[in-house]
Design a protein around this motif. Sequence first.
Motif, short mmCIF file in Angstrom:
data_model
loop_
_atom_site.label_atom_id
_atom_site.label_comp_id
_atom_site.label_asym_id
_atom_site.label_seq_id
_atom_site.Cartn_x
_atom_site.Cartn_y
_atom_site.Cartn_z
N ALA A 108 35.10 34.53 31.42
CA ALA A 108 33.90 34.99 30.71
C ALA A 108 32.96 33.82 30.43
CB ALA A 108 34.28 35.68 29.41
N LEU A 109 31.66 34.06 30.55
CA LEU A 109 30.65 33.06 30.20
C LEU A 109 30.49 32.96 28.69
CD1 LEU A 109 28.15 31.24 31.19
CD2 LEU A 109 26.80 33.26 30.63
N GLY A 110 30.55 34.09 28.00
CA GLY A 110 30.35 34.12 26.56
C GLY A 110 30.72 35.47 26.00
N ALA A 111 30.44 35.65 24.72
CA ALA A 111 30.87 36.88 24.05
C ALA A 111 29.87 37.29 22.97
CB ALA A 111 32.25 36.70 23.42
N VAL A 112 29.88 38.58 22.69
CA VAL A 112 29.21 39.15 21.52
C VAL A 112 30.29 39.48 20.50
CG1 VAL A 112 27.82 41.06 20.63
CG2 VAL A 112 27.44 40.22 22.97
N VAL A 113 30.09 39.05 19.26
CA VAL A 113 30.94 39.53 18.17
C VAL A 113 30.08 40.49 17.35
CG1 VAL A 113 32.25 38.95 16.11
CG2 VAL A 113 32.33 37.44 18.10
N LEU A 114 30.35 41.78 17.48
CA LEU A 114 29.63 42.78 16.69
C LEU A 114 30.18 42.78 15.27
CD1 LEU A 114 29.09 46.00 18.84
CD2 LEU A 114 27.34 44.58 17.77
N ALA A 115 29.28 42.86 14.31
CA ALA A 115 29.68 42.84 12.91
C ALA A 115 29.05 44.01 12.17
CB ALA A 115 29.26 41.52 12.26
N ASP A 116 29.77 44.49 11.17
CA ASP A 116 29.30 45.56 10.28
C ASP A 116 29.33 44.99 8.87
OD1 ASP A 116 28.97 47.79 8.67
OD2 ASP A 116 30.51 48.99 9.64
N THR A 117 28.18 44.96 8.18
CA THR A 117 28.13 44.34 6.86
C THR A 117 29.03 45.04 5.85
OG1 THR A 117 26.16 45.65 6.27
CG2 THR A 117 25.80 43.45 7.20
N ARG A 118 29.43 46.30 6.13
CA ARG A 118 30.33 47.01 5.22
C ARG A 118 31.77 46.54 5.38
NH1 ARG A 118 28.82 52.81 7.42
NH2 ARG A 118 29.36 51.58 9.28
N ARG A 119 32.07 45.92 6.52
CA ARG A 119 33.43 45.46 6.83
C ARG A 119 33.34 44.09 7.49
NH1 ARG A 119 36.91 50.16 8.34
NH2 ARG A 119 37.51 49.01 10.18
N TYR A 129 39.07 33.63 17.32
CA TYR A 129 39.58 33.64 18.70
C TYR A 129 38.65 32.87 19.63
CZ TYR A 129 41.18 35.42 23.20
OH TYR A 129 41.63 35.51 24.49
N PHE A 130 37.35 33.15 19.56
CA PHE A 130 36.41 32.49 20.46
C PHE A 130 36.19 31.03 20.10
CE2 PHE A 130 34.89 37.02 20.87
CZ PHE A 130 35.51 37.21 22.10
N GLU A 131 36.25 30.70 18.82
CA GLU A 131 36.15 29.30 18.43
C GLU A 131 37.33 28.50 18.97
OE1 GLU A 131 33.56 29.42 14.27
OE2 GLU A 131 35.76 29.40 14.17
N ARG A 132 38.53 29.06 18.90
CA ARG A 132 39.71 28.35 19.42
C ARG A 132 39.61 28.15 20.93
NH1 ARG A 132 42.57 32.02 16.24
NH2 ARG A 132 43.29 33.06 18.14
N ARG A 133 39.06 29.12 21.64
CA ARG A 133 38.95 29.00 23.10
C ARG A 133 37.73 28.20 23.53
NH1 ARG A 133 42.11 32.60 26.18
NH2 ARG A 133 40.72 32.18 27.93
N GLY A 134 36.83 27.88 22.61
CA GLY A 134 35.61 27.17 22.97
C GLY A 134 34.65 28.03 23.77
N LEU A 135 34.73 29.36 23.58
CA LEU A 135 33.86 30.28 24.31
C LEU A 135 32.61 30.56 23.48
CD1 LEU A 135 33.82 32.00 26.96
CD2 LEU A 135 34.62 33.92 25.56
N PRO A 136 31.41 30.27 24.00
CA PRO A 136 30.19 30.52 23.23
C PRO A 136 30.05 32.00 22.87
CG PRO A 136 29.72 29.17 25.17
CD PRO A 136 31.12 29.69 25.33
N PHE A 137 29.58 32.27 21.65
CA PHE A 137 29.41 33.66 21.23
C PHE A 137 28.19 33.79 20.33
CE2 PHE A 137 32.05 31.65 18.05
CZ PHE A 137 31.59 32.14 16.85
#
Length: 202
Positions: A108-119, A129-137
């Motif tokens: 993978a080139l990168g990732a989206v981390v979808l977030a919900d302000t309620r959770r 997970y992505f920080e540990r792998r060094g994958l831009p998100f």
Amino acid sequence: MAFGRSDRRRRSAAEPVTLKILVAGGFGVGKTTLVGAVSEIKPLRTEERLTEAGRPVDDLDGVEAKTTTTVAMDFGRITVNEELVLYLFGTPGQDRFWFLWDELARGALGAVVLADTRRLADSFSAIDYFERRGLPFTVAVNCFDGADRYPPQAVRDALDLDPQVPVVLCDARIKDSAREVLVSVVEHAMRTSARRREPALP
């Protein structure tokens, strides 16, 4: 009719670059919706109905109306322009399917981390997970109807993100909004790659 080497070069030069992007986040945050909204092909989905047996492990607080869950992945494709095609892989949200993430993240080139302000706390696992792998998100806050709205900086502070990680607001149901999120991921990944190639100062 035979084609010469120059013809092959012209054909290969016209072929777009294809990149793999992950769409991740907590359970019920809108990953399947985003992939479906933006994909130019009928998305491949691996959804199963939620059952009573899963209630002890599936936290439905805040998403009580949810009736299905992704058990493997969502897959879609979007042509950004004539030079770039993105292949989208939506990850399952529950912890019990995390064993699939390493395979989905490969290449993978990168990732989206979808977030919900309620959770919002549900985003921490994907971010870690992505920080540990060094994958831009990029963190994309899915603005659900009725949810409190916060400025990107407030979300950045709450998630303790590095300054270079983009935080954007989106509506995962709307194609143009989802497309802007994906463009943000690609641009951030390219900037990150360029920084990593810069020679270290003596």
